[in-house]
Design an enzyme around this catalytic site. Structure first.
Site, PDB file in Angstrom:
ATOM      1  N   ALA A  58       0.797  -1.229   0.000  1.00 36.14           N
ATOM      2  CA  ALA A  58       0.000   0.000   0.000  1.00 36.14           C
ATOM      3  C   ALA A  58       0.837   1.291   0.000  1.00 36.14           C
ATOM      4  O   ALA A  58       0.647   2.157  -0.868  1.00 36.14           O
ATOM      5  CB  ALA A  58      -0.974  -0.029   1.187  1.00 36.14           C
ATOM      6  N   GLN A 202       4.032 -13.539  -1.851  1.00 35.66           N
ATOM      7  CA  GLN A 202       4.812 -12.413  -1.310  1.00 35.66           C
ATOM      8  C   GLN A 202       5.604 -12.831  -0.066  1.00 35.66           C
ATOM      9  O   GLN A 202       6.679 -12.300   0.198  1.00 35.66           O
ATOM     10  CB  GLN A 202       3.875 -11.246  -0.948  1.00 35.66           C
ATOM     11  CG  GLN A 202       3.303 -10.496  -2.138  1.00 35.66           C
ATOM     12  CD  GLN A 202       1.948 -11.020  -2.540  1.00 35.66           C
ATOM     13  OE1 GLN A 202       1.638 -12.191  -2.350  1.00 35.66           O
ATOM     14  NE2 GLN A 202       1.110 -10.174  -3.117  1.00 35.66           N
ATOM     15  N   ASP A 243      -4.051  -2.430   4.025  1.00 40.73           N
ATOM     16  CA  ASP A 243      -4.264  -1.657   2.794  1.00 40.73           C
ATOM     17  C   ASP A 243      -5.289  -0.557   3.000  1.00 40.73           C
ATOM     18  O   ASP A 243      -5.328   0.419   2.237  1.00 40.73           O
ATOM     19  CB  ASP A 243      -4.695  -2.587   1.657  1.00 40.73           C
ATOM     20  CG  ASP A 243      -3.498  -3.385   1.176  1.00 40.73           C
ATOM     21  OD1 ASP A 243      -3.158  -4.390   1.833  1.00 40.73           O
ATOM     22  OD2 ASP A 243      -2.870  -2.965   0.192  1.00 40.73           O
TER      23      ASP A 243
END
Ligand code: MRU
Length: 352
Positions: A58, A202, A243
């Site tokens: 983000a 990730q 986020d």
């Protein structure tokens, strides 16, 4: 305090480089096997890089979008910021549309619009200074949050994290990973578990690689192993990023976060969300109002280009979920720690 942390050791990766005439983004699709920067020479290349996950996380996409606006100024002739504003708007809209869930993207663009509106003949320099300020403030916030969050963790704890919230996802040091870095540096964290975070991995590709650069050896676990791990008592804190954090504390983060929060509560582990105030969205009342990005189901059919799923199947690929505030023990921002967040506590901290 943050001064206790050796940032030369714990903060070495930079995913976003502004060269003065282009934006260079560390290509996160190629990590950990290749360290390669992609050069973006215009704002649409930045928007495409955000959408393609070349740059992700983000805060990092907010910072990239701000530099994208600076690149867009090349195509605009104007005598003042007010004159430039409508001319830059289409490029800003395309940047904004690159990914919907992380509020940092819209937040960074709103900051750029705000300074532009009152800028004079030097509006290009004003925008470049603002993009740099967004990046510098993010790094400072992360370093401060690292100290605040680590202070909540008792010495010798086991922590679990999800996705990548480190230097790669920010201007540097990271949010949840900043807390983990600080916690390890201070001897509070004895063991770090990283969930692999399918389908983009990730955790397996980015978090493991990042922590290795610091000399921290994480233990990788399949996402499906989290509840079983917590049942063993090995995890005292789950520490994740965000986020978007809503006005009541509900938090959107990488898909799989919600099930970690449920599992943590069931097994008596604590759940911490770490994010700069740029991730707080007091205009969105609760998680139900957040647009959850759904990506191409094809992302689930292969790993590293090798097909792993049967042919001719249907898949559903939401890439974020919402953790209700009732399952969160602490939200850490650079403004302080909010324990047991709810609408009243959020209002007290952020107004609105
Ligand atoms: O799809 P991604 O990789 O951009 O998702 C990233 C996350 O969900 C992170 O946990 C979040 O952005 C916080 S990053 C400091």
């Amino acid at each position: 305090m943050s001064q206790d942390i050796d940032f030369d050791r714990y903060d070495r990766i930079r995913p976003i480089r502004w060269t003065g005439d282009a934006l260079e983004l560390l290509d996160q699709r190629k990590l950990p096997f290749e360290v390669d920067y992609v050069r973006c020479a215009d704002s649409d290349e930045v928007a495409a890089a955000i959408h393609a996950l070349t740059v992700r996380g983000a805060p990092a996409i907010g910072i990239s979008a701000a530099w994208g606006v600076v690149l867009a100024t090349r195509d605009v002739q104007a005598d003042s910021g007010a004159q430039a504003l409508p001319l830059l708007e289409p490029a800003m809209q395309r940047l904004n549309a690159a990914r919907p869930t992380a509020v940092n993207l819209a937040w960074a663009l709103a900051r750029m619009r705000r300074v532009l509106a009152s800028a004079g003949a030097d509006w290009r320099e004003v925008l470049a200074r603002e993009a740099q300020a967004i990046s510098d403030e993010d790094l400072a916030a992360n370093r401060h949050m690292g100290a605040l969050g680590a202070a909540l963790i008792a010495p010798g704890s086991g922590v679990m994290t999800h996705c990548n919230t480190g230097s790669l996802a920010t201007a540097g040091f990271g949010t949840a990973l900043g807390v983990i870095r600080a916690g390890v540096a201070q001897g509070r964290i004895g063991k770090v578990y990283a969930g692999e975070t399918r389908p983009w991995l990730q955790g397996a590709r980015l978090t493991s690689w990042e922590l290795q650069q610091d000399g921290i050896a994480p233990t990788l676990v399949a996402d499906a192993a989290a509840a079983h791990l917590m049942k063993t008592g090995a995890v005292q804190w789950v520490v994740v990023g965000a986020d978007r954090i809503c006005a009541n504390g509900d938090t959107a983060n990488k898909i799989g976060t919600y099930q970690l929060a449920i599992s943590a509560r069931h097994h008596g582990a604590k759940f911490m969300v770490v994010a700069p105030s740029s991730t707080v969205d007091m205009d969105t009342p609760s998680g139900e109002a957040i647009e959850i990005e759904e990506r191409d189901p094809g992302e689930m059919f292969a790993i590293g280009g090798v097909r792993t799923a049967a042919h001719d199947i249907v898949a559903w690929n939401p890439v974020f979920d919402v953790t209700p505030h009732e399952l969160i023990d602490a939200i850490v921002t650079e403004k302080g720690v909010i324990e047991r967040p709810d609408a009243a506590a959020m209002r007290a901290a952020f107004g609105g």
